[in-house]
Design a protein around this motif. Structure first.
Motif, PDB file in Angstrom:
ATOM      1  N   ASP A   1     -33.641  -4.601  -8.154  1.00 22.22           N
ATOM      2  CA  ASP A   1     -33.675  -5.319  -9.433  1.00 22.22           C
ATOM      3  C   ASP A   1     -32.484  -6.272  -9.569  1.00 22.22           C
ATOM      4  N   ILE A   2     -31.304  -5.839  -9.134  1.00 18.73           N
ATOM      5  CA  ILE A   2     -30.128  -6.706  -9.183  1.00 18.73           C
ATOM      6  C   ILE A   2     -30.328  -7.914  -8.273  1.00 18.73           C
ATOM      7  N   ILE A   3     -30.866  -7.679  -7.091  1.00 16.99           N
ATOM      8  CA  ILE A   3     -31.139  -8.787  -6.166  1.00 16.99           C
ATOM      9  C   ILE A   3     -32.126  -9.760  -6.803  1.00 16.99           C
ATOM     10  N   LYS A   4     -33.181  -9.214  -7.408  1.00 17.13           N
ATOM     11  CA  LYS A   4     -34.178 -10.051  -8.099  1.00 17.13           C
ATOM     12  C   LYS A   4     -33.527 -10.914  -9.169  1.00 17.13           C
ATOM     13  N   GLU A   5     -32.771 -10.280 -10.035  1.00 17.34           N
ATOM     14  CA  GLU A   5     -32.176 -10.984 -11.169  1.00 17.34           C
ATOM     15  C   GLU A   5     -31.176 -12.044 -10.714  1.00 17.34           C
ATOM     16  N   THR A   6     -30.421 -11.733  -9.666  1.00 16.41           N
ATOM     17  CA  THR A   6     -29.377 -12.643  -9.202  1.00 16.41           C
ATOM     18  C   THR A   6     -29.952 -13.833  -8.434  1.00 16.41           C
ATOM     19  N   THR A   7     -30.992 -13.578  -7.649  1.00 18.79           N
ATOM     20  CA  THR A   7     -31.531 -14.629  -6.777  1.00 18.79           C
ATOM     21  C   THR A   7     -32.762 -15.334  -7.327  1.00 18.79           C
ATOM     22  N   GLY A   8     -33.442 -14.692  -8.278  1.00 10.47           N
ATOM     23  CA  GLY A   8     -34.693 -15.239  -8.780  1.00 10.47           C
ATOM     24  C   GLY A   8     -35.893 -14.892  -7.906  1.00 10.47           C
ATOM     25  N   MET A   9     -35.677 -14.048  -6.888  1.00  5.69           N
ATOM     26  CA  MET A   9     -36.790 -13.610  -6.035  1.00  5.69           C
ATOM     27  C   MET A   9     -37.729 -12.717  -6.831  1.00  5.69           C
ATOM     28  N   ASN A  10     -38.981 -12.639  -6.383  1.00  4.93           N
ATOM     29  CA  ASN A  10     -39.886 -11.663  -6.983  1.00  4.93           C
ATOM     30  C   ASN A  10     -39.611 -10.298  -6.335  1.00  4.93           C
ATOM     31  N   PHE A  11     -40.202  -9.241  -6.893  1.00  2.96           N
ATOM     32  CA  PHE A  11     -39.917  -7.886  -6.406  1.00  2.96           C
ATOM     33  C   PHE A  11     -40.254  -7.702  -4.923  1.00  2.96           C
ATOM     34  N   PRO A  12     -41.444  -8.114  -4.453  1.00  2.27           N
ATOM     35  CA  PRO A  12     -41.740  -7.901  -3.028  1.00  2.27           C
ATOM     36  C   PRO A  12     -40.756  -8.626  -2.104  1.00  2.27           C
ATOM     37  N   ASP A  13     -40.394  -9.866  -2.443  1.00  4.29           N
ATOM     38  CA  ASP A  13     -39.467 -10.612  -1.586  1.00  4.29           C
ATOM     39  C   ASP A  13     -38.068  -9.991  -1.597  1.00  4.29           C
ATOM     40  N   ALA A  14     -37.611  -9.560  -2.776  1.00  2.00           N
ATOM     41  CA  ALA A  14     -36.297  -8.921  -2.877  1.00  2.00           C
ATOM     42  C   ALA A  14     -36.282  -7.604  -2.102  1.00  2.00           C
ATOM     43  N   THR A  15     -37.390  -6.875  -2.163  1.00  6.68           N
ATOM     44  CA  THR A  15     -37.496  -5.600  -1.442  1.00  6.68           C
ATOM     45  C   THR A  15     -37.423  -5.832   0.059  1.00  6.68           C
ATOM     46  N   VAL A  16     -38.181  -6.787   0.551  1.00  5.70           N
ATOM     47  CA  VAL A  16     -38.170  -7.086   1.989  1.00  5.70           C
ATOM     48  C   VAL A  16     -36.784  -7.553   2.428  1.00  5.70           C
ATOM     49  N   ALA A  17     -36.172  -8.427   1.633  1.00  3.03           N
ATOM     50  CA  ALA A  17     -34.833  -8.923   1.977  1.00  3.03           C
ATOM     51  C   ALA A  17     -33.838  -7.765   2.065  1.00  3.03           C
ATOM     52  N   PHE A  18     -33.892  -6.868   1.092  1.00  2.00           N
ATOM     53  CA  PHE A  18     -32.958  -5.736   1.102  1.00  2.00           C
ATOM     54  C   PHE A  18     -33.227  -4.806   2.282  1.00  2.00           C
ATOM     55  N   TYR A  19     -34.492  -4.482   2.529  1.00  3.39           N
ATOM     56  CA  TYR A  19     -34.814  -3.548   3.603  1.00  3.39           C
ATOM     57  C   TYR A  19     -34.559  -4.109   4.994  1.00  3.39           C
ATOM     58  N   HIS A  20     -34.375  -5.413   5.109  1.00  2.00           N
ATOM     59  CA  HIS A  20     -34.045  -6.012   6.399  1.00  2.00           C
ATOM     60  C   HIS A  20     -32.556  -6.326   6.517  1.00  2.00           C
ATOM     61  N   SER A  21     -31.758  -5.810   5.597  1.00  2.00           N
ATOM     62  CA  SER A  21     -30.326  -6.101   5.601  1.00  2.00           C
ATOM     63  C   SER A  21     -29.536  -5.005   6.312  1.00  2.00           C
ATOM     64  N   LYS A  22     -28.325  -5.381   6.726  1.00  6.34           N
ATOM     65  CA  LYS A  22     -27.407  -4.398   7.308  1.00  6.34           C
ATOM     66  C   LYS A  22     -26.984  -3.380   6.252  1.00  6.34           C
ATOM     67  N   THR A  23     -26.934  -3.821   5.006  1.00  3.19           N
ATOM     68  CA  THR A  23     -26.553  -2.919   3.917  1.00  3.19           C
ATOM     69  C   THR A  23     -27.554  -1.774   3.807  1.00  3.19           C
ATOM     70  N   TYR A  24     -28.844  -2.089   3.858  1.00  2.00           N
ATOM     71  CA  TYR A  24     -29.858  -1.037   3.797  1.00  2.00           C
ATOM     72  C   TYR A  24     -29.759  -0.128   5.017  1.00  2.00           C
ATOM     73  N   LYS A  25     -29.519  -0.719   6.195  1.00  2.00           N
ATOM     74  CA  LYS A  25     -29.367   0.093   7.400  1.00  2.00           C
ATOM     75  C   LYS A  25     -28.168   1.034   7.257  1.00  2.00           C
ATOM     76  N   ALA A  26     -27.094   0.554   6.630  1.00  2.00           N
ATOM     77  CA  ALA A  26     -25.929   1.408   6.387  1.00  2.00           C
ATOM     78  C   ALA A  26     -26.282   2.545   5.428  1.00  2.00           C
TER      79      ALA A  26
END
Length: 104
Positions: free
Chosen positions: A49-74
């Motif tokens: 939700d924070i990613i969505k609000e900050t970037t203007g992405m929709n939920f599916p795009d923000a979810t994919v972006a987060f799940y493909h990040s090093k942060t999520y892997k950490a």
């Protein structure tokens, strides 16, 4: 693998590591995690939700972006304590990662 499967596997690994680290039986750890597991799922949703609000992405795009990040892997590495941090802290780490990516 689905997002739900990833979250479930992350929770299981966190449970196992928590029990081992704190010298608890798995049943005691399960009881503790059962009380708090919903919080972990809510926290991941809050990061998205924070990613969505900050970037203007929709939920599916923000979810994919987060799940493909090093942060999520950490987050999946249950030996570190990132999973115990606040959604705001995790989101800040994600945005720092993205900023570093764009500078390269």
């Amino acid at each position: 693998m689905s997002i739900q499967s990833d979250v479930e596997m992350m929770s299981i690994r966190a449970l196992e590591n928590y029990a081992k680290t704190h010298h608890l039986s798995e049943s005691v750890a399960v009881d503790l995690f059962h009380k708090h597991q919903i919080n972990i799922c809510i926290q991941i949703r809050d990061v998205i939700d924070i990613i969505k609000e900050t970037t203007g992405m929709n939920f599916p795009d923000a979810t994919v972006a987060f799940y493909h990040s090093k942060t999520y892997k950490a987050l999946q590495n249950t030996e570190n304590t990132l999973w115990a941090e606040s959604a705001g802290y995790i989101a800040d780490r994600y945005f720092k990662e993205q900023k570093e990516k764009s500078c390269v």
